[in-house]
Structure formats: C-alpha cells, structure tokens
Design a protein around this motif. Sequence first.
Motif, short mmCIF file in Angstrom:
data_model
loop_
_atom_site.label_atom_id
_atom_site.label_comp_id
_atom_site.label_asym_id
_atom_site.label_seq_id
_atom_site.Cartn_x
_atom_site.Cartn_y
_atom_site.Cartn_z
N PHE A 307 0.82 -1.21 0.00
CA PHE A 307 0.00 0.00 0.00
C PHE A 307 0.85 1.26 0.00
O PHE A 307 0.41 2.31 -0.47
CB PHE A 307 -0.94 -0.01 1.20
N GLN A 308 2.08 1.17 0.51
CA GLN A 308 2.97 2.33 0.42
C GLN A 308 3.39 2.59 -1.02
O GLN A 308 3.49 3.74 -1.46
CB GLN A 308 4.20 2.09 1.31
N ILE A 309 3.63 1.50 -1.78
CA ILE A 309 3.97 1.67 -3.21
C ILE A 309 2.78 2.22 -3.98
O ILE A 309 2.91 3.13 -4.81
CB ILE A 309 4.44 0.32 -3.79
N VAL A 310 1.58 1.65 -3.70
CA VAL A 310 0.38 2.15 -4.36
C VAL A 310 0.12 3.61 -3.97
O VAL A 310 -0.25 4.44 -4.82
CB VAL A 310 -0.83 1.26 -4.00
N GLY A 315 0.13 9.38 -4.99
CA GLY A 315 0.70 10.68 -4.67
C GLY A 315 1.18 11.42 -5.90
O GLY A 315 1.13 12.66 -5.95
N ARG A 316 1.65 10.67 -6.92
CA ARG A 316 2.04 11.31 -8.18
C ARG A 316 0.84 11.75 -9.00
O ARG A 316 0.93 12.65 -9.83
CB ARG A 316 2.89 10.33 -9.01
N ILE A 317 -0.29 11.07 -8.79
CA ILE A 317 -1.54 11.45 -9.48
C ILE A 317 -2.58 11.71 -8.39
O ILE A 317 -3.49 10.90 -8.17
CB ILE A 317 -2.01 10.34 -10.45
N SER A 572 -11.92 0.99 -4.35
CA SER A 572 -11.45 0.38 -5.60
C SER A 572 -10.33 1.18 -6.23
O SER A 572 -9.65 0.68 -7.14
CB SER A 572 -12.61 0.24 -6.58
N VAL A 573 -10.12 2.44 -5.79
CA VAL A 573 -8.97 3.21 -6.29
C VAL A 573 -7.68 2.43 -6.02
O VAL A 573 -6.82 2.27 -6.90
CB VAL A 573 -8.93 4.59 -5.63
N ASP A 579 -3.85 -3.67 -9.12
CA ASP A 579 -3.99 -4.67 -10.19
C ASP A 579 -3.38 -4.16 -11.50
O ASP A 579 -2.69 -4.91 -12.21
CB ASP A 579 -5.46 -5.01 -10.40
N ALA A 580 -3.64 -2.89 -11.83
CA ALA A 580 -3.06 -2.33 -13.06
C ALA A 580 -1.53 -2.27 -12.95
O ALA A 580 -0.82 -2.54 -13.94
CB ALA A 580 -3.63 -0.94 -13.31
N MET A 581 -1.03 -1.93 -11.78
CA MET A 581 0.42 -1.86 -11.60
C MET A 581 1.06 -3.23 -11.78
O MET A 581 2.10 -3.37 -12.44
CB MET A 581 0.72 -1.32 -10.20
#
Length: 640
Positions: A307-310, A315-317, A572-573, A579-581
């Motif tokens: 969750f930190q990576i997500v 944070g970038r978007i 779901s965000v 999942d996309a990552m």
Amino acid sequence: DSGDSVSELREWRPAIYRKCTDTLWLLLFCLFWAGLMFISGYAVVAGAAERLVLGYDSFGNICGRKNTPVEGANLSGLDMTNKKYVFFLNSCSLEIQSLKVSSLSLCVSSCPQQQLNSLEDLQSFARNNGSFLCVYNLNVSSYTLNPKLCPTLPVPPSKSFPLFNRCVPQNPECYSKYASFLIRMVNEMDVFHRILSGILAGRDTVIGLSVLALAFSLILVLAFRFIQTLFIHTLIALVVFGLLFVSGVLWWLHYDYRNDPSTELETEKENVKFLLGYAIFSTITTVVLLSLIFVLRKRLPFSVQLFQIVGKIIGRIPFLLFQPLWTFLILIVFWVFWVAVLLSLGTAGTAQSTSGGQVEYRALSGICYMAWYHFVGLVWTSEFILACQQMVIAGAVVTYYFNRNKNNPPPHPLLSSISVLFCYHLGTAVKGSFLITILRIPRIVLLYLYHILNQKKNAKDLFNCCFCWVCFQKSCLRYFNQHAYTTTAINGTNFCTSAKDAVSILARNSAKLASISCFGDFLLFLGKVFVVCFTVFGGLMAFNYHRELQAWVVPLLLVGFFAYLMSHSFLSVFEVTADAMFLCFAIDMETNDGTSEKPYFMDQELLTFVSQSNKLTEGRKHRNTRPFQDNEDGTELQPM
C-alpha cells in the motif's frame, strides 16, 4: 506457443492512435436506456407514490397535497395541503374486500381527540378546529345523521397513526376492530407494495445511513493513503469487533421478535424471517473472515509495503483520490432516479369514478414486466458506471507506469484517461458490465425459485450449490474484467481481444503476482466489511424503533447494499491501481530485460518488493516440501 505469439504481436505500450471499440454494444446500451426512459415516463404519468404513505380519500384526493380532478368525480381535485390525516366515517366497523374499504374516507386537518356524541358536537368540532368530518360539499349547518355523508355517532376519540397518517380510534372496542382491519389490510397487500411502503416510511433513515456509509468510506480512503502498520492492526480489530457485535445484535433481535406476542402483521413475520437469514449469514461470514485473518496474519508487513507503493503512485496522481467522488455522485443521482421510478411504477394505476362519485384505482397490466426490466437497468447501469471508473483509473496508472521519468509524470493523466474512455472505449465498458449483469440475473432467479421451493430440502441443497457456483463465476469474471480494461487502456483493443491478451500474460506470471496481491485485496475487502458492518449496525438501531407496519428489514438490506457499493467505489482506487500496476509489471518483465537497450519501466522499489515477496513464498514452499531437511550448509532457509 500462442501466448508468445500474442506478446510478439502486441507492442504493449499506450497506443497513440486509437479507434472505437465494441460500438455495437454501445448502441445496444443506448437502445436499452431508451426503453428505460419510456418506462420512467410511463411510471411518472401513471403512478402516485404518495398514496402509499400519505393516504387518500374515497374521492381520489391524496391527503397533504394539491390534487388534479378525476372525470366523473365532483369532489376530486381538491387542495388537501392542510388536511394530512385520513378519517373513516365508520371506523368502528371497517370491512375490506379485495383491498377496497367499505367505509367512506375523508382527508381532515386533525383527528377528534374527544368523543363526539351528537351533531352539535360535530359542528362545534368543525368550527373550533377547522376539521370537517362530513363530506366536503356539506355545510356545517347542514350536518346530518346519514352515514353516507357524516360519521356514525358516537365518534370515538382518535389519534393520528404515526406511519400512514390515519386517525386511529382510542376506544378499546373500536381500536381492536380497527387493528384487526389493519392486519387484514396489510396482509392482503403484496410483498412488493409492503416493501415500497417500508422504503418510503424510512426514507429519512435510509438517507442518513447512506451519508454515514459515505463518511466511513472517505475516512478509510484517507487512512489507506497514509497507511501504517498500526492502522492495519486497528482496522482488523474493528472489523472483528464489528462482525461479532452485529452478529450478536441480529441474533438478539431475532429472539426478541420471535417471542413478541404482539407479532401479528405479515410485515413483522417477514422481519423475523429476514432477521434469521441475516443472523446466519453474518455468523458464517464472521467465522470465515476470522479464519482467513488468522491464516494470513504473517503477511502484514508485505501488505503495508504494497500500500505504500500504491500510495506513492496515487501521490504522483493525487486527483485519483477524488475520482470516486464523481462516480459516487453519478451513482447517487441514478439510484435516486431509479427508486423514484420504482415507487411510481409500484403505484401505477388508473383512477376511475364509480356510480356514487367515488374514485377507485385499478392496477395496470404489464407492470410486473416493466419492474423486471427496470431492475435489470439498475444492475447493468451500476456496473457500467463502476466499469468506467475502473477504466479511468487503469488508464491513468498505465500512463504513469510507462513513463521513463517517474518524477515528472505526463500532464493531466486523469483527464487524458477520461477523454480516451469517452471517445473510444465506452462500448468496452458496456460489454464488460453486461457480462457481470448476465451472471447476476440467474442468481436473482435462483433466489426466487429458492423462495418458492423452500419447503423441499433436496431443492434447497441444489439451489445452494448453484447459487455458490454463480457467485464464484461472477467474482472471477469481475477480476478478469479489470485486467481486460487495463489491457484496453494500453493497446486500445476491444474487450474480447484485451481479455485474451490479459489472460495470456497473467497465466505466465501467476506464480509471481497471485501471492502478492492476495492479501492486499483481502485487506481492502476488510475495509468494505468495516463500512457495511457499522452502517448496518446504525440501521439496526434506527429501524428497530419503527416496527409497526414496516418491512424495515428489506430497507436495511438496501442500506447494506448501498454501503458496500459506496465503499467499493472509493476503495477500488487502491484495488484497481494495484492490479493495473502488477499487470504493467508483468508486461514490463516480459518485454524488457533490464539492459541499456531494453531498460525496465518500473522503479527499484517495486522490483525489490516483488522479489522479496516471491522469495518468501518460495521459501515457505521449500520448507513445506522438505520439513525435516536443512540446507547443504546446515542452516535453515530464512525469508529475505
């Protein structure tokens, strides 16, 4: 093999030049909505939802509002804004035949608080209180003993009924007769109308609980954005407490209702049945989730890392966090529209005058088929809105991932993803949501058949197996739909081609990705359970104080469904982003090798996280297959 050939044909980079996909499905969806709009217009013209709660008199006037005249009924079309209560002229001897009340009913401004024994009392009550208990075209000075024009004397004292705005007699003998009449009246109503009455009567509570679910969802979104290990433990503790507490309250309410000697109405008996079903389902869910929490407890550090990576991507978007708001607003507008049409459709009937100048409402034919069509519209449109949200998030993540400079992402990736969706891929979202709808409809049919054959044990077991199988298929299809949307965002292909390519990629990388995303999805599911549990608990406390004549357990189920959809829409965000990552990661590993000619798009943090998680999984497998053996150097294999 075929999987390799697919990868060679695809460049697996965000397509610059696109074309519209699945346009026939988009056209079909537009035609379907044209049918929905026809039903909506028909329901608004032919229905009157206020009749369920506000009540109406014998001349077709709805109490508490202005009315339109009915041809052939001289006393129809009156302004009843200040006359909010239904008064029966002969409240002590009411009879009902085919949902038709024998006594004449009027709209009055207040119910008589004291017994009226003579015409002088009737006239005095009318002059002093402005509440006229005889027919509307009769002057106060012309009051008569005719039972067709004025109430039968003596008129018992009465009070307004808190739910249906009826004047209920307080005299013990009349009250018992009136109560038995209400029991017969409500029991002769079909389940559909009883549910509509419960929704309308508890509309304020339903709205308040929906706002509560929204608040819980927003809190969880912010908490997952800045997640820490302490929050994970707190969330799990709250979910466990909520599940145990809600299960206990449901069992207590079922015991209380079942042993209540005043349970006579069919709605109250339905409440007992629904409460038993809810209690059993909640108990089974609690046991299953507690078992899963115990089994997966050791993967907590990796879930925090995930969750930190997500959170770094979000944070970038940063506008990704606000993206569910417009989805939620669209869903709310659509649900309000759908419920309003449903209420109007349930009361659709033609007002026809009788020989005595009174008005009867006769149900229209074909309403049942319209209701089913309307329900399919609810499921399909809701799934379509959620599919659009998934495609928008996936498109933004794809744009960010396939960018070499992670510190300088492309400008406005979210707006770019929205424009791509609306210009090219709405048909793909329609097709994916339709497949989910197709699996939901058999489940509803199975529930209906289960209700019909609930006395046959073999039939119940068979339907339980079929129901579980349909639910499993829906969950799998929803998972593959998400990856198909991500593939469409990358390659710009139609739904079937994207699904085939995504399955091919996932099949070759399932060992790497399945164990990583498993617990992350489980934690997000626990977040949804948290929102549903505490919203349903608030609903139990609120609805339990309004038992009379309410099928309140069905509105409670509606509240739980809305709470789950809200939490799913917001959380779901993180689910779609993860999942996309991971799909982008699998594509990156297959199409690049990390050399200067083919460098990876991923950053070092994601690569290290996946490597460590896979080593932990492989280490556990190795220890399970060789439990009594050590490594060659005499040391035990440790996770990195």
